[in-house]
Design a protein around this motif. Sequence first.
Motif, PDB file in Angstrom:
ATOM      1  N   GLU A 197       2.120  -2.365   6.108  1.00  0.00           N
ATOM      2  CA  GLU A 197       0.969  -3.229   5.834  1.00  0.00           C
ATOM      3  C   GLU A 197       0.684  -3.380   4.345  1.00  0.00           C
ATOM      4  O   GLU A 197      -0.167  -4.189   3.956  1.00  0.00           O
ATOM      5  CB  GLU A 197      -0.273  -2.683   6.545  1.00  0.00           C
ATOM      6  N   LEU A 198       1.372  -2.610   3.519  1.00  0.00           N
ATOM      7  CA  LEU A 198       1.090  -2.617   2.084  1.00  0.00           C
ATOM      8  C   LEU A 198       1.287  -4.005   1.484  1.00  0.00           C
ATOM      9  O   LEU A 198       0.457  -4.480   0.695  1.00  0.00           O
ATOM     10  CB  LEU A 198       1.985  -1.589   1.390  1.00  0.00           C
ATOM     11  N   ILE A 199       2.358  -4.669   1.838  1.00  0.00           N
ATOM     12  CA  ILE A 199       2.663  -5.972   1.227  1.00  0.00           C
ATOM     13  C   ILE A 199       1.652  -7.038   1.653  1.00  0.00           C
ATOM     14  O   ILE A 199       1.348  -7.964   0.884  1.00  0.00           O
ATOM     15  CB  ILE A 199       4.110  -6.404   1.552  1.00  0.00           C
ATOM     16  N   ASP A 200       1.090  -6.903   2.857  1.00  0.00           N
ATOM     17  CA  ASP A 200       0.056  -7.848   3.302  1.00  0.00           C
ATOM     18  C   ASP A 200      -1.280  -7.573   2.626  1.00  0.00           C
ATOM     19  O   ASP A 200      -2.111  -8.484   2.479  1.00  0.00           O
ATOM     20  CB  ASP A 200      -0.114  -7.767   4.822  1.00  0.00           C
ATOM     21  N   LEU A 201      -1.492  -6.322   2.240  1.00  0.00           N
ATOM     22  CA  LEU A 201      -2.757  -5.953   1.604  1.00  0.00           C
ATOM     23  C   LEU A 201      -2.890  -6.542   0.202  1.00  0.00           C
ATOM     24  O   LEU A 201      -3.990  -6.823  -0.262  1.00  0.00           O
ATOM     25  CB  LEU A 201      -2.873  -4.424   1.539  1.00  0.00           C
TER      26      LEU A 201
END
Length: 323
Positions: A197-201
């Motif tokens: 989820e890091l890249i979406d955050l």
Amino acid sequence: MKEKFIIEKNWLDPHIIESDEPFEMRYPHAIQIELMDICNLHCTHCYLETEEYKKNRTGLISFDFFVSMMNRLEECVKNTTTIAFTMVEALMHPNIFDMFDLVLKMNPNIGLKIATNGILLTERRVKLLKEYEMKMKNTNGNNPQILVSVDGYKKETVEKIKTGVSYDKLMRGMKMLKKYKVPYHVSFVVMKDNIDELIDLIPLCKELGASSIRANPIMVWESKLFNESVGIYSDSSIDKVDEYYKKCEKLANSLDMNFYYRRTYFKPMGCGFSSYTMYITMDRHGVKGGDIVPCQWYTTDFPFSMNKETTYTNKTVWGNIFD
């Protein structure tokens, strides 16, 4: 006029501040104060949830104790660059802004640093943070360094990892910082349950006004955390994760944000923090605080103390604070 975005170099290890002066003859670059050993959340990966801390919890440091420590450390405060207020939820302390005032009175040029899980970022507190930002910017060009912990992109992920958090209140707090144009950074504790989820955050943080994201590997406080479902470590670099971090970094930079990450492999080494930090402990269950260590995760006997004798307390250190 919009400030030009400058990409900052990533740091894989805690940086070491080099100095030719002996440690005992120079002032610390940063001072960190243990304000509390409790929190308004109960995150499973936090050191406060270890058995050792749970059985020895005291609460909040008293303001009188803080004042006495700052008076003893006045020469250090005048000669350091930053005061960091705990690694827990600094905004829980009812005197946090009184502490800001005391420190800034001693050293108007100092930097202030707090970490928060975001749910206490009410409009009243954010307005106060804005006041300190304006005051410090006019005096020394600094901003209070505010680090907001966001360990996921999805509501269910954040609320699963950060036990007791309200995702909606966290988002409200970040929006409030943006509304009042208070600069802040985001901290993301990387685990196998949330790394995807890091890249979406990143775009969300940009939308909410954050200037950077720090992807920190989980620190293993107890053996039960050291398993396949939590940590991301190996004896050698994990290429897939390293490439993912670089992809995140590229995305963040394209949005005029900085992105920082750590290595994915074990590397026994001396920690860079010890080259520039002093950490002050709090009173705990009748045991007087004021012990001084390089950081809160120091695991051997305290080398210095302002309230009891140790091997080193007869030395002249940091402006004779031990006299």
